[in-house]
Design an enzyme around this catalytic site. Structure first.
Site, PDB file in Angstrom:
ATOM      1  N   ASP A 166      -8.993  93.938  42.194  1.00 41.74           N
ATOM      2  CA  ASP A 166      -9.691  92.716  43.201  1.00 41.74           C
ATOM      3  C   ASP A 166      -9.046  92.888  44.493  1.00 41.74           C
ATOM      4  O   ASP A 166      -8.388  91.934  45.001  1.00 41.74           O
ATOM      5  CB  ASP A 166      -9.510  91.513  42.551  1.00 41.74           C
ATOM      6  CG  ASP A 166     -10.166  90.335  43.237  1.00 41.74           C
ATOM      7  OD1 ASP A 166      -9.863  89.515  43.278  1.00 41.74           O
ATOM      8  OD2 ASP A 166     -11.458  90.558  43.795  1.00 41.74           O
ATOM      9  N   GLU A 414      -2.052  93.141  34.689  1.00 42.74           N
ATOM     10  CA  GLU A 414      -3.093  92.619  33.879  1.00 42.74           C
ATOM     11  C   GLU A 414      -3.583  94.034  33.003  1.00 42.74           C
ATOM     12  O   GLU A 414      -4.677  94.276  32.875  1.00 42.74           O
ATOM     13  CB  GLU A 414      -4.085  92.196  34.462  1.00 42.74           C
ATOM     14  CG  GLU A 414      -3.629  90.635  35.005  1.00 42.74           C
ATOM     15  CD  GLU A 414      -4.932  90.255  36.085  1.00 42.74           C
ATOM     16  OE1 GLU A 414      -5.814  90.735  36.123  1.00 42.74           O
ATOM     17  OE2 GLU A 414      -4.572  88.751  36.034  1.00 42.74           O
ATOM     18  N   ASN A 468      -0.392  85.500  34.126  1.00 41.33           N
ATOM     19  CA  ASN A 468      -1.589  85.078  35.032  1.00 41.33           C
ATOM     20  C   ASN A 468      -2.496  84.366  34.393  1.00 41.33           C
ATOM     21  O   ASN A 468      -3.166  84.706  33.337  1.00 41.33           O
ATOM     22  CB  ASN A 468      -2.193  86.482  35.463  1.00 41.33           C
ATOM     23  CG  ASN A 468      -1.248  87.357  36.322  1.00 41.33           C
ATOM     24  OD1 ASN A 468      -0.315  86.963  36.503  1.00 41.33           O
ATOM     25  ND2 ASN A 468      -1.860  88.575  36.676  1.00 41.33           N
ATOM     26  N   TYR A 470      -5.741  81.353  34.572  1.00 48.88           N
ATOM     27  CA  TYR A 470      -6.667  80.475  35.546  1.00 48.88           C
ATOM     28  C   TYR A 470      -7.435  79.388  34.954  1.00 48.88           C
ATOM     29  O   TYR A 470      -8.447  79.153  35.172  1.00 48.88           O
ATOM     30  CB  TYR A 470      -7.454  81.476  36.288  1.00 48.88           C
ATOM     31  CG  TYR A 470      -6.702  82.397  37.275  1.00 48.88           C
ATOM     32  CD1 TYR A 470      -6.075  83.537  36.884  1.00 48.88           C
ATOM     33  CD2 TYR A 470      -6.706  82.068  38.527  1.00 48.88           C
ATOM     34  CE1 TYR A 470      -5.440  84.436  37.796  1.00 48.88           C
ATOM     35  CE2 TYR A 470      -6.033  82.746  39.335  1.00 48.88           C
ATOM     36  CZ  TYR A 470      -5.360  84.088  38.873  1.00 48.88           C
ATOM     37  OH  TYR A 470      -4.709  84.887  40.051  1.00 48.88           O
ATOM     38  N   GLU A 508       0.725  84.396  38.487  1.00 50.47           N
ATOM     39  CA  GLU A 508      -0.634  84.096  39.216  1.00 50.47           C
ATOM     40  C   GLU A 508      -1.465  82.897  38.555  1.00 50.47           C
ATOM     41  O   GLU A 508      -1.488  82.676  37.279  1.00 50.47           O
ATOM     42  CB  GLU A 508      -1.898  85.132  38.894  1.00 50.47           C
ATOM     43  CG  GLU A 508      -1.483  86.342  39.660  1.00 50.47           C
ATOM     44  CD  GLU A 508      -2.601  87.452  39.820  1.00 50.47           C
ATOM     45  OE1 GLU A 508      -3.734  87.105  39.338  1.00 50.47           O
ATOM     46  OE2 GLU A 508      -2.398  88.805  39.678  1.00 50.47           O
ATOM     47  N   TRP A 553      -1.168  82.544  43.138  1.00 51.89           N
ATOM     48  CA  TRP A 553      -2.148  83.502  43.630  1.00 51.89           C
ATOM     49  C   TRP A 553      -3.102  82.749  44.731  1.00 51.89           C
ATOM     50  O   TRP A 553      -3.888  82.049  44.461  1.00 51.89           O
ATOM     51  CB  TRP A 553      -2.851  83.935  42.601  1.00 51.89           C
ATOM     52  CG  TRP A 553      -3.567  85.349  42.890  1.00 51.89           C
ATOM     53  CD1 TRP A 553      -4.777  85.281  43.132  1.00 51.89           C
ATOM     54  CD2 TRP A 553      -2.989  86.470  43.038  1.00 51.89           C
ATOM     55  NE1 TRP A 553      -5.358  86.697  43.446  1.00 51.89           N
ATOM     56  CE2 TRP A 553      -4.148  87.487  43.654  1.00 51.89           C
ATOM     57  CE3 TRP A 553      -1.823  87.120  43.353  1.00 51.89           C
ATOM     58  CZ2 TRP A 553      -4.143  88.918  44.086  1.00 51.89           C
ATOM     59  CZ3 TRP A 553      -1.508  88.311  43.672  1.00 51.89           C
ATOM     60  CH2 TRP A 553      -2.820  89.027  43.847  1.00 51.89           C
ATOM     61  N   LYS A 572      -8.392  82.546  47.199  1.00 50.63           N
ATOM     62  CA  LYS A 572      -7.488  81.759  46.388  1.00 50.63           C
ATOM     63  C   LYS A 572      -6.029  81.605  47.449  1.00 50.63           C
ATOM     64  O   LYS A 572      -5.177  80.950  47.026  1.00 50.63           O
ATOM     65  CB  LYS A 572      -7.050  82.309  45.085  1.00 50.63           C
ATOM     66  CG  LYS A 572      -8.096  82.363  44.377  1.00 50.63           C
ATOM     67  CD  LYS A 572      -7.765  82.783  42.953  1.00 50.63           C
ATOM     68  CE  LYS A 572      -8.970  83.039  41.805  1.00 50.63           C
ATOM     69  NZ  LYS A 572      -9.632  84.020  42.294  1.00 50.63           N
TER      70      LYS A 572
HETATM   71  C1  LIG Z   1      -8.872  87.700  36.539  1.00 54.27           C
HETATM   72  C2  LIG Z   1      -7.480  87.553  36.816  1.00 54.27           C
HETATM   73  C3  LIG Z   1      -7.447  86.971  37.947  1.00 54.27           C
HETATM   74  C4  LIG Z   1      -7.178  88.125  38.990  1.00 54.27           C
HETATM   75  N1  LIG Z   1      -5.855  88.690  38.774  1.00 54.27           N
HETATM   76  C5  LIG Z   1      -5.651  90.007  39.575  1.00 54.27           C
HETATM   77  C6  LIG Z   1      -5.723  89.649  41.132  1.00 54.27           C
HETATM   78  O1  LIG Z   1      -5.856  90.821  41.768  1.00 54.27           O
HETATM   79  C7  LIG Z   1      -6.961  88.820  41.479  1.00 54.27           C
HETATM   80  O2  LIG Z   1      -7.205  88.810  42.691  1.00 54.27           O
HETATM   81  C8  LIG Z   1      -7.265  87.747  40.579  1.00 54.27           C
HETATM   82  C9  LIG Z   1      -8.431  87.080  40.816  1.00 54.27           C
HETATM   83  O3  LIG Z   1      -9.474  87.135  40.565  1.00 54.27           O
HETATM   84  O4  LIG Z   1      -8.271  86.398  41.816  1.00 54.27           O
END
Ligand SMILES: CCC[C@@H]1NC[C@@H](O)[C@H](O)[C@H]1C(=O)O
Length: 599
Positions: A166, A414, A468, A470, A508, A553, A572
């Site tokens: 991402d 991840e 990480n 969310y 995160e 994050w 974010k």
């Molecule tokens: C889906 C897990 C979250 C994801 N984790 C890796 C980051 O590089 C992304 O930016 C983050 C996001 O989607 O904000």
């Protein structure tokens, strides 16, 4: 593995000239540059700044999104006085791979877009004359390279990057290029490792040289007073009443290494070092024997115009803003940053979790970003990928090992650890990297939402855990946030009763937020909602003593691929992409300044 990683210095024995500025630039979508002799000069080229990603300097989408070969070129002068010395071109980063030509001659190739490499041009340059350097770059993604992804071809024949990660596939000569002239007989590397004994520090050192000779090592304090000296390519310096490098209270000594041959000084290298120790004891992360709680951010090297190009102005602003929030640490998500970032962290006393671009090793992420749904670690790309992965961990540690700021090494972000086929990969990786760091700092990787204490097969490997998570965004979002808190607490209760006595750091967590969007009561994407989500995480973190850090994050909004889940990038950020605070920035300043450093 790169042989020479020392950061360029200028002294009585060494010269360095930056070749930054406007370079000639040309795309090569048809791959004709090789047989049209572009290594000898680019026809009808345009100009692109170095260091910078090339993407955001274009006004047409084909150029911004360009995937494939691209060429850079510029002239440079080599003084006659350099004759008889080692002459090198040091590229701090070319993303993702490069071939280097000088005066039409292929010098070397390099794979890996975030670490330096030196092209030995000693035999290729004209002395006392003008020379031409040509760089053939390529930014295609694949499943057997870091960072992982695919390169697809559209019906119009144009290639397109399909990242399994991402962040935008910014490409080009993203960091500085240096013309180096060094002694043939020279210092090529050094290591330091501090232990504390009573009221002294023992600094074990080693020095690598191209030839045996007489090595002397001198340590001077910030006032320039000599505090210790040693002789020999390895030894131990004893520093009485040392001024330790502390988190957010940095103190740096200067290490001067001299190499003599036949009674003559032939080379000298100096660097700043900090005297400190790092350890993990049970649930605690210790710096100089004191527990530390990490407060800070996952970041990106990302800014308007330069893209992923290193910009000292942006880094200086980011360091000032991190200090303003009361942060004490950051993770170099998801790749090693420019060396100047670690130098600034050394001086500012920030702790750094240093990460290689082993990101996207999970097909679910690819699905999330439009990929396929199969097991990543079951692919036939794993063997060539592993070689590059280990190579880039090796080079990251070789480059960054002497920074006091570096706390730990993150070997992946991840990955899919729920697949049994990941276990042999991780077992090999942790075995092969065990002795790379002379300071034996902890190694880890981040665990995504799918990778929990009951589903992950690889929890035996990390020295501490990076989670990480969310809830509040990718699930249990909006009004269901309270369910998210309950689910997070339930998972942490499992960790608490698991008997695992290693620290957990949340690496995160967060929520996409459009700066300036306000709603009372809150709604997702509003600044109010981002604060509510982060307050929920704070409540949970404060409930579990084995949580030893919170790195939200992200530090700032950053560019990603286009998609229905992205509003011109990932939002974010606690700060906007142009580094202005959202409400969450004020929230963290109030929370982190009130938190004691050691608890
Ligand atoms: C889906 C897990 C979250 C994801 N984790 C890796 C980051 O590089 C992304 O930016 C983050 C996001 O989607 O904000």
């Amino acid at each position: 593995m790169e042989k020479e990683m020392l950061y360029p210095v200028i002294n009585a024995c060494r010269t360095e000239q930056k070749l930054d500025g406007m370079w000639q630039f040309k795309f090569d979508a048809l791959g004709v540059g090789g047989h049209e002799h572009w290594p000898a000069g680019l026809p009808q080229a345009q100009e692109i700044p170095v260091p910078a990603s090339f993407n955001d300097f274009f006004t047409d989408k084909d150029s911004r999104e360009y995937t494939g070969d691209f060429w850079y070129a510029r002239h440079f002068f080599v003084p006659a006085a350099a004759q008889g010395r080692f002459v090198g071109l040091r590229f701090d980063a070319v993303t993702h791979r490069a071939a280097i030509y000088v005066n039409g001659q292929l010098i070397r190739r390099h794979e890996g877009g975030f670490l330096p490499f030196v092209a030995d041009v000693t035999a290729a340059v004209h002395y006392g004359a003008d020379n031409l350097v040509v760089v053939q770059g390529n930014n295609e993604l694949s499943r057997e390279a870091l960072p992982a992804g695919d390169t697809v071809t559209l019906k119009n024949g144009k290639k397109m990057a399909r990242p399994f990660f991402d962040f935008y596939n910014y490409s080009g000569i993203n960091r500085s290029v240096h013309l180096l002239t060094l002694p043939q007989q020279r210092i090529t590397d050094y290591t330091v490792n501090t232990t504390l004994t009573g009221d002294a520090a023992q600094v074990a050192y080693t020095v690598a040289t191209t030839v045996p000779g007489t090595v002397t090592v001198t340590l001077t304090d910030a006032a320039g007073t000599v505090v210790a000296q040693g002789e020999g390519a390895e030894g131990t310096l004893t520093v009485a009443q040392p001024h330790l490098w502390q988190v957010r209270a940095a103190y740096l000594y200067t290490l001067t290494i001299q190499l003599q041959a036949a009674g003559q000084l032939v080379d000298e290298y100096q660097d700043s070092i900090g005297l400190r120790t790092i350890a993990i004891r049970g649930h605690q992360i210790l710096v100089n024997g004191q527990p530390v709680y990490l407060k800070g951010f996952g970041r990106h090297e990302d800014s308007p115009f330069a893209g992923r190009g290193f910009d000292q102005n942006v880094e200086a602003k980011d360091v000032a803003l991190m200090a303003w929030t009361g942060a004490n640490s950051f993770r170099t998500a998801h790749y090693p940053y420019a060396e100047e970032v670690y130098q600034m962290a050394d001086r500012a006393g920030f702790l750094v979790i240093d990460e290689v671009p082993a990101v996207g090793f999970k097909m679910a992420a690819a699905s999330f970003l439009g990929g396929l749904d199969q097991s990543f670690f079951g692919g036939d790309w794993i063997k060539p990928l592993y070689t590059k992965h280990l190579d880039q961990i090796t080079d990251m540690i070789r480059r960054d090992k002497n920074h006091p700021a570096v706390l730990a090494w993150s070997l992946l972000n991840e990955p899919d650890t729920c697949d049994d086929r990941s276990v042999p990969y991780f077992k090999q990786l942790f075995a092969d990297t065990a002795a790379l760091d002379p300071q034996r700092r902890p190694r880890t990787f981040t665990l995504s939402e799918d990778d929990t204490i009951t589903t992950s097969k690889d929890l035996q490997f990390p020295d501490f855990y990076l989670l990480n998570r969310y809830p509040g965004w990718y699930h249990y979002a909006g009004y269901a946030l309270s369910d998210g808190e309950a689910a997070l607490r339930a998972e942490l209760d499992q960790w608490a009763s698991s008997g695992i006595d290693k620290p957990i750091v949340f690496s995160e967590f967060g929520a996409d937020t459009e700066a300036g969007l306000h709603k009372l009561p809150s709604v997702m994407w509003s600044e109010e909602y981002q604060v509510e989500v982060l307050q929920m995480f704070s409540r949970v973190f404060d409930s579990y003593p084995f949580i030893r850090g919170e790195q939200v994050w992200n530090f700032a909004d950053f560019q990603t691929v286009e998609g229905t889940m992205r509003v011109n990038g990932n939002k974010k950020g606690i700060f906007t992409r142009d580094r202005q605070p959202k409400a969450a920035a004020f929230y963290y300043r109030q929370r982190w300044l009130a938190l004691p450093l050691n608890f």
